[in-house]
Motif scaffolding. Structure first.
Motif, short mmCIF file in Angstrom:
data_model
loop_
_atom_site.label_atom_id
_atom_site.label_comp_id
_atom_site.label_asym_id
_atom_site.label_seq_id
_atom_site.Cartn_x
_atom_site.Cartn_y
_atom_site.Cartn_z
N ILE A 106 -36.93 9.05 -3.02
CA ILE A 106 -37.66 9.95 -2.14
C ILE A 106 -37.30 11.40 -2.40
O ILE A 106 -38.17 12.28 -2.47
CB ILE A 106 -37.41 9.55 -0.67
CG1 ILE A 106 -38.09 8.20 -0.38
CG2 ILE A 106 -37.92 10.63 0.29
CD1 ILE A 106 -37.71 7.57 0.93
N TYR A 107 -36.02 11.70 -2.57
CA TYR A 107 -35.63 13.09 -2.86
C TYR A 107 -35.99 13.47 -4.29
O TYR A 107 -36.32 14.63 -4.56
CB TYR A 107 -34.14 13.29 -2.59
CG TYR A 107 -33.80 13.35 -1.12
CD1 TYR A 107 -34.58 14.09 -0.24
CD2 TYR A 107 -32.70 12.68 -0.62
CE1 TYR A 107 -34.27 14.15 1.12
CE2 TYR A 107 -32.38 12.73 0.74
CZ TYR A 107 -33.17 13.47 1.60
OH TYR A 107 -32.86 13.52 2.94
N GLY A 108 -35.90 12.53 -5.21
CA GLY A 108 -36.29 12.82 -6.58
C GLY A 108 -37.74 13.25 -6.67
O GLY A 108 -38.08 14.25 -7.30
N GLU B 168 -27.82 24.76 4.47
CA GLU B 168 -27.59 23.33 4.19
C GLU B 168 -27.95 23.04 2.73
O GLU B 168 -28.57 23.85 2.06
CB GLU B 168 -28.43 22.52 5.18
CG GLU B 168 -28.16 21.04 5.20
CD GLU B 168 -29.05 20.28 4.26
OE1 GLU B 168 -28.72 19.11 3.96
OE2 GLU B 168 -30.08 20.84 3.82
N GLY B 169 -27.55 21.86 2.24
CA GLY B 169 -27.69 21.53 0.83
C GLY B 169 -29.08 21.70 0.25
O GLY B 169 -29.23 22.04 -0.93
N ILE B 170 -30.12 21.48 1.05
CA ILE B 170 -31.49 21.59 0.53
C ILE B 170 -31.79 23.02 0.08
O ILE B 170 -32.62 23.23 -0.81
CB ILE B 170 -32.50 21.08 1.58
CG1 ILE B 170 -32.40 19.55 1.68
CG2 ILE B 170 -33.93 21.49 1.24
CD1 ILE B 170 -33.29 18.92 2.73
N LEU B 171 -31.10 24.00 0.67
CA LEU B 171 -31.29 25.38 0.21
C LEU B 171 -30.96 25.50 -1.27
O LEU B 171 -31.62 26.25 -2.01
CB LEU B 171 -30.43 26.33 1.03
CG LEU B 171 -30.40 27.79 0.56
CD1 LEU B 171 -31.79 28.40 0.58
CD2 LEU B 171 -29.44 28.61 1.42
N ALA B 172 -29.95 24.78 -1.73
CA ALA B 172 -29.58 24.82 -3.14
C ALA B 172 -30.73 24.34 -4.02
O ALA B 172 -31.01 24.92 -5.08
CB ALA B 172 -28.33 23.99 -3.39
N LEU B 173 -31.40 23.26 -3.60
CA LEU B 173 -32.51 22.71 -4.38
C LEU B 173 -33.66 23.71 -4.46
O LEU B 173 -34.23 23.95 -5.53
CB LEU B 173 -33.00 21.40 -3.76
CG LEU B 173 -31.96 20.35 -3.36
CD1 LEU B 173 -32.66 19.10 -2.84
CD2 LEU B 173 -31.05 20.01 -4.53
N ASP C 118 -29.69 17.39 -8.43
CA ASP C 118 -29.33 17.30 -7.01
C ASP C 118 -28.17 16.32 -6.88
O ASP C 118 -28.36 15.11 -6.97
CB ASP C 118 -30.54 16.83 -6.20
CG ASP C 118 -30.20 16.44 -4.77
OD1 ASP C 118 -29.03 16.57 -4.35
OD2 ASP C 118 -31.12 15.99 -4.05
N SER C 119 -26.96 16.87 -6.68
CA SER C 119 -25.79 16.02 -6.48
C SER C 119 -25.23 16.17 -5.06
O SER C 119 -24.05 15.98 -4.83
CB SER C 119 -24.70 16.34 -7.50
OG SER C 119 -23.64 15.39 -7.42
N VAL C 120 -26.11 16.49 -4.13
CA VAL C 120 -25.67 16.70 -2.74
C VAL C 120 -24.91 15.49 -2.23
O VAL C 120 -23.84 15.61 -1.62
CB VAL C 120 -26.88 17.03 -1.84
CG1 VAL C 120 -26.45 17.05 -0.37
CG2 VAL C 120 -27.50 18.38 -2.21
N ALA C 121 -25.44 14.29 -2.47
CA ALA C 121 -24.81 13.07 -1.95
C ALA C 121 -23.95 12.36 -2.97
O ALA C 121 -23.37 11.32 -2.67
CB ALA C 121 -25.89 12.11 -1.44
N GLY C 122 -23.85 12.91 -4.17
CA GLY C 122 -23.02 12.28 -5.19
C GLY C 122 -21.70 13.00 -5.41
O GLY C 122 -20.66 12.37 -5.59
N CYS D 189 -26.59 21.20 -7.90
CA CYS D 189 -26.73 21.52 -6.48
C CYS D 189 -25.91 20.57 -5.63
O CYS D 189 -25.90 19.35 -5.87
CB CYS D 189 -28.19 21.42 -6.05
SG CYS D 189 -29.32 22.44 -7.04
N GLY D 190 -25.23 21.11 -4.63
CA GLY D 190 -24.45 20.28 -3.72
C GLY D 190 -24.49 20.82 -2.30
O GLY D 190 -25.12 21.86 -2.03
N GLY D 191 -23.83 20.11 -1.41
CA GLY D 191 -23.73 20.53 -0.02
C GLY D 191 -22.36 20.16 0.51
O GLY D 191 -21.74 19.20 0.04
N THR D 192 -21.89 20.90 1.48
CA THR D 192 -20.53 20.70 1.97
C THR D 192 -20.37 19.50 2.88
O THR D 192 -19.26 19.00 3.08
CB THR D 192 -20.07 21.95 2.75
OG1 THR D 192 -21.05 22.29 3.74
CG2 THR D 192 -19.88 23.12 1.81
#
Length: 383
Positions: A88-90, A62-67, A165-169, A186-189
């Motif tokens: 919070i994620y920052g 999942e995307g957090i693995l990228a971070l 972290d551009s997972v949600a952007g 970093c992103g997530g699918t």
């Protein structure tokens, strides 16, 4: 098992042609040399969407693995790392930095506003002895958007590597990795790309690679280690078994984006987001974000006499729809309306706003008009 329909800021809906890709027969990816080339081609296509010619990797997770992989691969014991925190994620990046022996320096800002670039500049003039800096493109718990085009080049002026972290952007907002000088993006699918959960996305600049290659200590992880992919094309093997079906589904999702046109995708997200924000305010509710709202998610303050968690539970039980509140201190304050990827279409947003309207009225809130109709009116005004 009974599944409720979900309208949260990810995972998003997955289009039928993407789902069908999961059903295709695949070979054993540990031995299939053709898959290695195919994986590389999908990575390059992902890079096209991200706006980069840097190496792009798809990690099985999942995307957090990228971070975590970004921080694990860059951080050595004693490294000072600047953590830009306005969400919070920052703020959460500090935990990854500490985990791998680094010393996070957290520079915090108002959680209801974008990171102020000039304040960061003032700080860096006094202290810029950092190996790298982290910040979030869109911090989903509060729907805040940070200006990547200003922050990342500023940090690079001082020789500081950037981890974004551009997972949600990503895809819902322009990221333009090369133009904005992002070292690790970093992103997530499962967010605005609207592919199945299961792949983390990382782009790696030459400067980031050089930093990893010049490490004095080994990376303290195997799975969260970007260097284990080094030379995978020449070797004809990947470092672990890759979920081939998920890679194929991602390619179809990327084709959907490219066929629509990236500018059209950005415009669609912007129009939907602006109409949601206007309709929510016209209805009589307040937005959490004061400046710098993301086009992928809207954070709405729910009156304390109702509470976000009570509204969430009521909607689940009464209307069989899952909607998301926020995290941590905002869990019972904010309701989040996700409008990213396949969820950023008029009919889908209208349906969830209608349910939210019904749920609020059930619990005693008298909105100014009908929330769904206000949304449609706002869209018409834009056109």
């Amino acid at each position: 098992m009974r599944f409720k329909p979900s309208y949260a800021p990810g995972p998003t809906d997955v289009r039928e042609n993407v789902r069908l890709a999961l059903a295709k027969k695949t070979n054993n990816t540990d031995f299939d040399k053709e898959f290695i080339q195919y994986y590389h081609e999908v990575c390059q296509k992902m890079g096209k969407v991200m706006g980069t010619t840097n190496e792009v990797l798809l990690l099985a997770g999942e995307g957090i693995l990228a971070l975590e992989a970004a921080c694990a691969s860059l951080t050595e014991p004693g490294d000072r790392v600047l953590v830009l925190d306005n969400g919070i994620y920052g703020e959460g990046f500090k935990d990854f930095v500490r985990m791998y022996g680094g010393e996070p320096v957290v520079l915090s800002f108002d959680y209801q506003k974008s990171i102020p670039v000039e304040e960061v500049r003032d700080f860096l003039e006094k202290d810029h002895d950092f190996k790298y800096a982290t910040f979030v493109h869109c911090d989903t718990p509060t729907a805040i958007l940070n200006d990547v085009s200003q922050l990342s080049p500023l940090l690079k002026e001082y020789g500081i590597l950037t981890v974004v972290d551009s997972v949600a952007g990503m895809v819902g907002e322009p990221i333009d990795v090369d133009k904005n000088q992002i070292d690790i993006c970093c992103g997530g699918t499962q967010k605005a790309i609207s592919a199945p959960v299961g792949l983390a996305i990382v782009s790696i600049s030459d400067d980031a690679k050089k930093s990893m290659n010049n490490r004095k200590t080994p990376i303290a992880s195997y799975y969260a280690n970007l260097q284990i992919f080094n030379g995978y094309i020449e070797k004809g093997t990947l470092p672990y078994t890759m979920p081939a079906s998920t890679v194929e589904a991602l390619e179809v999702a990327l084709d959907n984006i490219l066929n629509e046109g990236q500018k059209a995708v950005y415009d669609r997200h912007a129009k939907i987001a602006q109409a949601v924000r206007k309709s929510v305010q016209d209805y009589g509710l307040s937005l959490f974000v004061e400046s710098g709202a993301s086009n992928t998610v809207t954070a709405v303050i729910i009156p304390s006499e109702i509470g976000a968690l009570r509204l969430q539970n009521h909607i689940q039980e009464t209307y069989n729809l899952y909607i998301a509140t926020s995290l941590a201190q905002y869990e019972d304050v904010i309701l989040r309306i996700g409008h990213m990827g396949e969820n950023a279409f008029t009919d889908k947003v209208l349906s969830v706003l209608t349910v939210i309207d019904n749920g609020l009225r059930d619990l005693g809130f008298e909105g100014k008009g009908n929330l769904g109709q206000l949304f449609l009116d706002a869209l018409r005004e834009e056109n």
